[in-house]
Design a protein around this motif. Structure first.
Motif, mmCIF file in Angstrom:
data_model
loop_
_atom_site.group_PDB
_atom_site.id
_atom_site.type_symbol
_atom_site.label_atom_id
_atom_site.label_comp_id
_atom_site.label_asym_id
_atom_site.label_seq_id
_atom_site.Cartn_x
_atom_site.Cartn_y
_atom_site.Cartn_z
ATOM 1 N N LYS A 41 -14.081 11.849 -62.816
ATOM 2 C CA LYS A 41 -14.502 11.330 -64.133
ATOM 3 C C LYS A 41 -14.937 12.418 -65.105
ATOM 4 N N LEU A 53 -3.144 23.328 -58.805
ATOM 5 C CA LEU A 53 -3.650 22.115 -58.153
ATOM 6 C C LEU A 53 -2.994 21.962 -56.775
ATOM 7 N N ALA A 55 -3.104 19.585 -52.969
ATOM 8 C CA ALA A 55 -3.568 18.361 -52.302
ATOM 9 C C ALA A 55 -3.696 18.616 -50.808
ATOM 10 N N SER A 57 -3.974 16.794 -47.318
ATOM 11 C CA SER A 57 -3.692 15.430 -46.877
ATOM 12 C C SER A 57 -4.474 15.079 -45.629
ATOM 13 N N PHE A 59 -3.252 12.658 -43.616
ATOM 14 C CA PHE A 59 -2.334 11.773 -42.917
ATOM 15 C C PHE A 59 -2.434 11.923 -41.408
ATOM 16 N N SER A 78 -0.718 20.948 -49.977
ATOM 17 C CA SER A 78 0.554 21.036 -50.684
ATOM 18 C C SER A 78 0.321 21.308 -52.159
ATOM 19 N N LEU A 80 0.772 21.107 -56.007
ATOM 20 C CA LEU A 80 1.125 20.013 -56.919
ATOM 21 C C LEU A 80 1.620 20.510 -58.267
ATOM 22 N N PHE A 89 -6.990 18.888 -67.144
ATOM 23 C CA PHE A 89 -6.792 18.150 -65.898
ATOM 24 C C PHE A 89 -8.019 17.324 -65.565
ATOM 25 N N GLU A 90 -7.764 16.261 -64.800
ATOM 26 C CA GLU A 90 -8.833 15.439 -64.250
ATOM 27 C C GLU A 90 -8.406 15.128 -62.837
ATOM 28 N N VAL A 92 -8.844 13.174 -59.041
ATOM 29 C CA VAL A 92 -9.394 12.000 -58.382
ATOM 30 C C VAL A 92 -8.975 12.100 -56.921
ATOM 31 N N ASP A 93 -9.815 11.656 -56.019
ATOM 32 C CA ASP A 93 -9.426 11.667 -54.619
ATOM 33 C C ASP A 93 -8.838 10.321 -54.250
ATOM 34 N N GLY A 94 -7.694 10.338 -53.597
ATOM 35 C CA GLY A 94 -7.137 9.100 -53.068
ATOM 36 C C GLY A 94 -7.639 8.946 -51.643
ATOM 37 N N LYS A 96 -5.930 9.119 -49.106
ATOM 38 C CA LYS A 96 -5.199 9.997 -48.201
ATOM 39 C C LYS A 96 -5.201 11.457 -48.642
ATOM 40 N N PHE A 97 -5.781 11.739 -49.803
ATOM 41 C CA PHE A 97 -5.742 13.110 -50.301
ATOM 42 C C PHE A 97 -7.057 13.539 -50.892
ATOM 43 N N ILE A 99 -7.786 16.369 -53.739
ATOM 44 C CA ILE A 99 -7.080 17.276 -54.650
ATOM 45 C C ILE A 99 -8.046 18.346 -55.142
ATOM 46 N N ARG B 133 -4.547 7.918 -68.973
ATOM 47 C CA ARG B 133 -5.421 8.779 -68.177
ATOM 48 C C ARG B 133 -5.377 8.341 -66.708
ATOM 49 N N LEU B 141 -1.257 11.550 -57.257
ATOM 50 C CA LEU B 141 -1.275 11.081 -55.864
ATOM 51 C C LEU B 141 0.143 10.797 -55.371
ATOM 52 N N ILE B 143 2.858 12.320 -56.390
ATOM 53 C CA ILE B 143 3.494 13.627 -56.168
ATOM 54 C C ILE B 143 3.009 14.225 -54.845
#
Lengths: 232, 232
Positions: A41, A53, A55, A57, A59, A78, A80, A89-90, A92-94, A96-97, A99, B133, B141, B143
């Motif tokens: 945010k 950038l 990521a 993972s 997995f 990996s 990006l 840039f902004e 966010v974490d998923g 599975k990742f 960043i 955004r 994510l 990518i």
């Protein structure tokens, strides 16, 4: 390269923002390869240098298949993409990742703000909007590239997109009247490219040789990737 | 699912925009699988139904390698993603791709406008900004998912991201007190999934079997992909 605050009327906004961020201790300079601490945010602007950038993972361990045992150890992170000077840039974490952002070169300066603080600079906010609109289009092209089944298509597409977005024009010295080529002004290793396109370093090295032989990708000053000038 | 104009204060803007677009003949309804004519620099809003984005690649013919002769014929188009009700898209053609939009289901209605026309609805414009955004984060994510070397990671990641973004909650009828699972409310074929993750239909079918056996992906009402409820 697409930048915010590149026009005359917004250059003064950018200077104001730089001064503001320095006064608020929201401006920091990093050496090459240092991780840039980020929170979600928050909007980050690369004021100088370039950011990479990556990521990480999560997995592995979700499932175990026979065939996985034969694949070489998964690379930890990996690649990006790059965020150049004047770009945003902004992160966010998923699920599975994770960043992360790293300074690509020495003297990389980054400033940051909360999104609502953009309201202080309406002109600048408009450019930020335009930047994300542009990014959304670039990312669709990146997704289309990574969906290609042949590794050489992903490799050629990935390098072309990066050079189109960040490339700097150069002139062929032996034929100065010819069209310009474009080179990517940062180094990227074969292992990083492999991590970006889901391949291995060995395969990337071999396929780069093929692309070079066919004159589709070249190197500039021996370590920067470039797109050769188009023949007239 | 992330939508624009979902809040009370912007619902009236959306209704105004729908009325405006209808009066200007910028509103059209499509049957399932029909291509939606698009131009660059125009913003499209899915008012009802859902849109599927596909990329047609122009890679073939750029170079000819021995190994290419053994790969099966490249699929014509690769699947990029869905745009659901209340979501936006803008398409751009890259040098190597033509990106097209298709109605995913019957009664899919789309309206469009030039970007500067957004200035007529400042509240709505703010939501459009927030949407792009958000999309930028989702696409990072995607990518990261497509950069995974193992096909099963790309497959599981791709389906998870789609269900996270567009999924609808359902309750397990036999255990109504359990947590909800989420299902993707549109059909997607194994061949489309293969085109999205750079694999083949046969491999996707086999790996989906593996994911199903391990309870990571399931089907809801026999033809919608779903993430099973998480065990407490």
């Amino acid at each position: 390269m697409y930048k915010v605050a590149d026009k005359e009327e917004t250059k003064s906004s950018l200077q104001q923002i730089v001064n503001w961020s320095k006064a608020k201790y929201r401006y920091r300079t990093f050496e090459s390869d240092r991780q840039i601490p980020t929170r979600s945010k928050i909007l980050y602007l690369v004021h100088q240098g370039a950011v990479k950038l990556m990521a990480k993972s999560n997995f592995s361990g979700n499932y175990h298949l026979e065939e996985d045992k034969n694949t070489p150890e998964q690379p930890q992170e990996s690649f990006l993409g790059f965020v150049g000077e004047g770009q945003l840039f902004e992160l966010v974490d998923g699920a599975k990742f994770e960043i992360n952002a790293y300074a690509q070169i020495d003297e990389t300066s980054v400033l940051w703000m909360y999104w609502h603080e953009l309201d202080n600079w309406p002109n600048f906010r408009r450019e930020v909007f335009a930047f994300f609109r542009f990014q959304q289009q670039r990312k669709l092209l990146a997704i289309a590239t990574l969906s290609q089944r042949n590794t050489i298509d992903r490799l050629y597409g990935f390098l072309s997109l990066m050079i189109e977005e960040h490339g700097i024009a150069y002139t062929n010295k032996t034929q100065p009247n010819q069209a310009n080529g474009y080179y990517l002004p940062w180094s990227i290793t074969h292992a990083e490219i492999a991590s970006a396109i889901g391949s291995t370093r060995v395969t990337v090295t071999r396929l780069l040789g093929e692309l070079r032989e066919q004159g589709l990708i070249d190197t500039y000053r021996s370590h920067y990737f470039c797109l050769p000038p188009k023949n007239p």
